[in-house]
Design an enzyme around this catalytic site. Structure first.
Site, short mmCIF file in Angstrom:
data_model
loop_
_atom_site.label_atom_id
_atom_site.label_comp_id
_atom_site.label_asym_id
_atom_site.label_seq_id
_atom_site.Cartn_x
_atom_site.Cartn_y
_atom_site.Cartn_z
N ASP A 114 0.85 -1.20 0.00
CA ASP A 114 0.00 0.00 0.00
C ASP A 114 0.88 1.25 0.00
O ASP A 114 2.08 1.19 -0.30
CB ASP A 114 -0.96 -0.06 1.21
CG ASP A 114 -2.26 0.68 0.98
OD1 ASP A 114 -2.25 1.93 1.06
OD2 ASP A 114 -3.30 0.03 0.73
N ASP A 115 0.30 2.36 0.34
CA ASP A 115 0.94 3.67 0.25
C ASP A 115 2.25 3.74 1.06
O ASP A 115 2.37 3.11 2.11
CB ASP A 115 -0.04 4.73 0.78
CG ASP A 115 0.28 6.13 0.31
OD1 ASP A 115 1.28 6.32 -0.39
OD2 ASP A 115 -0.51 7.03 0.65
N ARG A 171 -14.31 0.15 -3.23
CA ARG A 171 -14.60 0.43 -1.83
C ARG A 171 -15.97 1.08 -1.71
O ARG A 171 -16.33 1.94 -2.52
CB ARG A 171 -13.50 1.33 -1.25
CG ARG A 171 -12.19 0.58 -0.98
CD ARG A 171 -12.25 -0.10 0.38
NE ARG A 171 -12.44 0.94 1.39
CZ ARG A 171 -11.44 1.69 1.87
NH1 ARG A 171 -10.21 1.49 1.48
NH2 ARG A 171 -11.69 2.63 2.74
N TRP A 221 -13.92 5.38 -1.83
CA TRP A 221 -14.69 5.47 -0.58
C TRP A 221 -16.18 5.77 -0.80
O TRP A 221 -16.83 6.38 0.04
CB TRP A 221 -14.09 6.53 0.36
CG TRP A 221 -12.60 6.59 0.35
CD1 TRP A 221 -11.75 5.54 0.55
CD2 TRP A 221 -11.77 7.72 0.09
NE1 TRP A 221 -10.45 5.97 0.46
CE2 TRP A 221 -10.44 7.30 0.18
CE3 TRP A 221 -12.04 9.08 -0.19
CZ2 TRP A 221 -9.36 8.17 -0.02
CZ3 TRP A 221 -10.97 9.94 -0.39
CH2 TRP A 221 -9.65 9.49 -0.31
N LYS A 270 -4.12 -0.98 -6.76
CA LYS A 270 -5.09 -0.24 -5.94
C LYS A 270 -4.92 1.23 -6.26
O LYS A 270 -3.81 1.76 -6.17
CB LYS A 270 -4.82 -0.52 -4.46
CG LYS A 270 -5.65 0.34 -3.51
CD LYS A 270 -5.46 -0.12 -2.07
CE LYS A 270 -6.10 0.86 -1.08
NZ LYS A 270 -5.97 0.39 0.31
N ASP A 324 -12.43 4.23 5.60
CA ASP A 324 -11.49 3.21 6.08
C ASP A 324 -12.01 2.45 7.30
O ASP A 324 -12.58 3.05 8.22
CB ASP A 324 -10.14 3.85 6.43
CG ASP A 324 -9.38 4.28 5.19
OD1 ASP A 324 -9.91 4.14 4.07
OD2 ASP A 324 -8.24 4.76 5.35
N ASP A 368 -6.13 4.89 -5.28
CA ASP A 368 -6.75 5.63 -4.17
C ASP A 368 -7.27 6.99 -4.65
O ASP A 368 -7.11 7.36 -5.82
CB ASP A 368 -5.69 5.77 -3.06
CG ASP A 368 -6.28 5.87 -1.67
OD1 ASP A 368 -7.51 6.00 -1.53
OD2 ASP A 368 -5.48 5.84 -0.70
C1 GLA Z 1 -6.63 5.74 2.14
C2 GLA Z 1 -7.17 4.34 1.77
C3 GLA Z 1 -6.52 3.30 2.67
C4 GLA Z 1 -5.01 3.37 2.53
C5 GLA Z 1 -4.50 4.77 2.83
C6 GLA Z 1 -3.03 4.92 2.50
O1 GLA Z 1 -7.05 6.10 3.43
O2 GLA Z 1 -8.57 4.30 1.88
O3 GLA Z 1 -7.00 2.02 2.36
O4 GLA Z 1 -4.67 3.01 1.21
O5 GLA Z 1 -5.21 5.76 2.09
O6 GLA Z 1 -2.54 6.20 2.70
#
Ligand code: GLA
Length: 351
Positions: A41-42, A170, A153, A117, A174, A119
């Protein structure tokens, strides 16, 4: 099904963490239970693009580079997932992909990425329904099949447009490692059941099982809900240091089989009483998964008739999928006592 670094490790990433996780995925039996994608991820990125304009990894954290890491992941019989963002910066402030979709998808493909993924931070003025199709095209142009995981989101109601665009989207903000987060997300995701199906899934976010904020009963309920909702199962814990119980929850074969049922129907909540709920998922070959959930603070008897779950027969055989035990043939319906903050997951087969 897979694993993602975010829920447990946030921005604290390294090549070593990813390799150890990939090893643990194999050794713990997670891979053989179906978990295949290792998703970084990030915060894997360097703080600037390289001289040619490509995204590049932070070489302190990933000294051998992403292409090498992708090969190591593939050598273990796993698939490689990587994160970017559709806007100007990622959520953690790293370079993101706006205007560079084709270039970045190509870069990912050259690293052997199997899952992207994408975002939604720093996307002022953009709309999901106009932006993500660029990613569909960009991925197609690479010639490499990659899962497109849409992560906006639910801002632009992805269930209305994302089916042909990506593979999962999504549906909420989160997740957190709390019971209230799990049931709040389930409430929202539940309503979206008509929109999910093979290759286009509602994504109620990654799992928190094993992260320490909930009881094992709550984690079993979390996984049961995700299985009934046909959710992607992306573990979010430290696979290198799982308790026996966490591993048993994540790899429960009959629960995973519900999640992965080939009919691909997302289950529905068919009843909601004060503290208890009944959920049903239609399975291939006419059986039903039935989830009895107690959200309250005391044990409660929960029952359901076979007519309520859409079975035409008077009797059916019932199996407890967490206990992996037959309950036996029942007529008219089935009931059970459910502990507080927990779930019972049954398979009901007619005839
Ligand atoms: C957002 C995404 C999370 C994650 C973070 C990373 O909040 O919804 O799932 O990827 O960024 O910074």
């Amino acid at each position: 099904m897979g694993w993602n670094s975010w829920n447990r490790f946030g921005p604290f990433l390294s090549e070593r963490l990813v390799l150890e996780t990939a090893n643990a995925m194999v050794e713990s039996g997670m891979r053989d239970a179906g978990y295949r994608y290792v998703v970084i991820d990030d915060a894997w990125e360097d703080s600037v693009r390289d001289d040619s304009g490509d995204l590049t990894e932070n070489r302190w954290q990933f000294p051998h580079g992403m292409a090498w890491l992708g090969e190591e992941i593939h050598r273990r019989g796993l698939k490689f997932g990587l994160y970017t963002d559709a806007g100007t910066r990622t959520c953690q402030g790293y370079p993101a992909s706006l205007g560079n979709e084709t270039r970045d998808a190509k870069r990912f493909a050259s690293w052997g990425v199997d899952f992207m993924k994408v975002d939604w931070c720093h996307t002022e003025g953009l709309r999901g329904r106009a932006t993500y199709p660029k990613w569909t095209d960009a991925i197609r142009a690479t010639g490499r099949p990659m899962v497109l995981s849409i992560c906006e989101w639910s801002r632009d109601k992805p269930w209305e447009w994302a089916g042909p665009v990506g593979h999962m989207w999504r549906t909420t903000g989160d997740i957190a490692d709390t019971w209230s987060s799990v049931v709040t997300i389930a409430d929202k995701n539940a309503e979206l059941h008509p929109h999910a199906g093979p290759d286009h899934w509602n994504d109620p976010d990654m799992l928190e099982v094993g992260n320490g904020g909930m009881t094992d009963d709550e984690y079993r309920a979390h996984l049961s809900l995700w299985a009934v909702m046909a959710a992607p199962l992306i573990a979010g814990n430290d696979l290198r240091a799982m308790s026996h119980e966490t591993r048993a929850i994540l790899t429960a074969p009959e629960v995973i089989a519900i999640d992965q049922d080939v009919l691909g129907r997302q289950g529905r909540r068919i009843r909601r009483d004060e503290a208890t709920e009944v959920w049903v998922r239609e399975l291939a070959h006419g059986a039903r998964a039935v989830l009895l959930l107690d959200r309250g603070e005391s044990s409660t008897r929960v029952g359901v008739t076979f007519a309520e779950i859409g079975l035409g027969t008077k009797s059916a055989s019932v199996r407890d999928l967490w206990e992996r035990a037959d309950i036996g043939v029942r007529t008219l319906g089935v009931d059970a006592t459910v502990r507080p903050h927990s779930a019972i997951l049954l398979k009901v087969s007619p005839g």
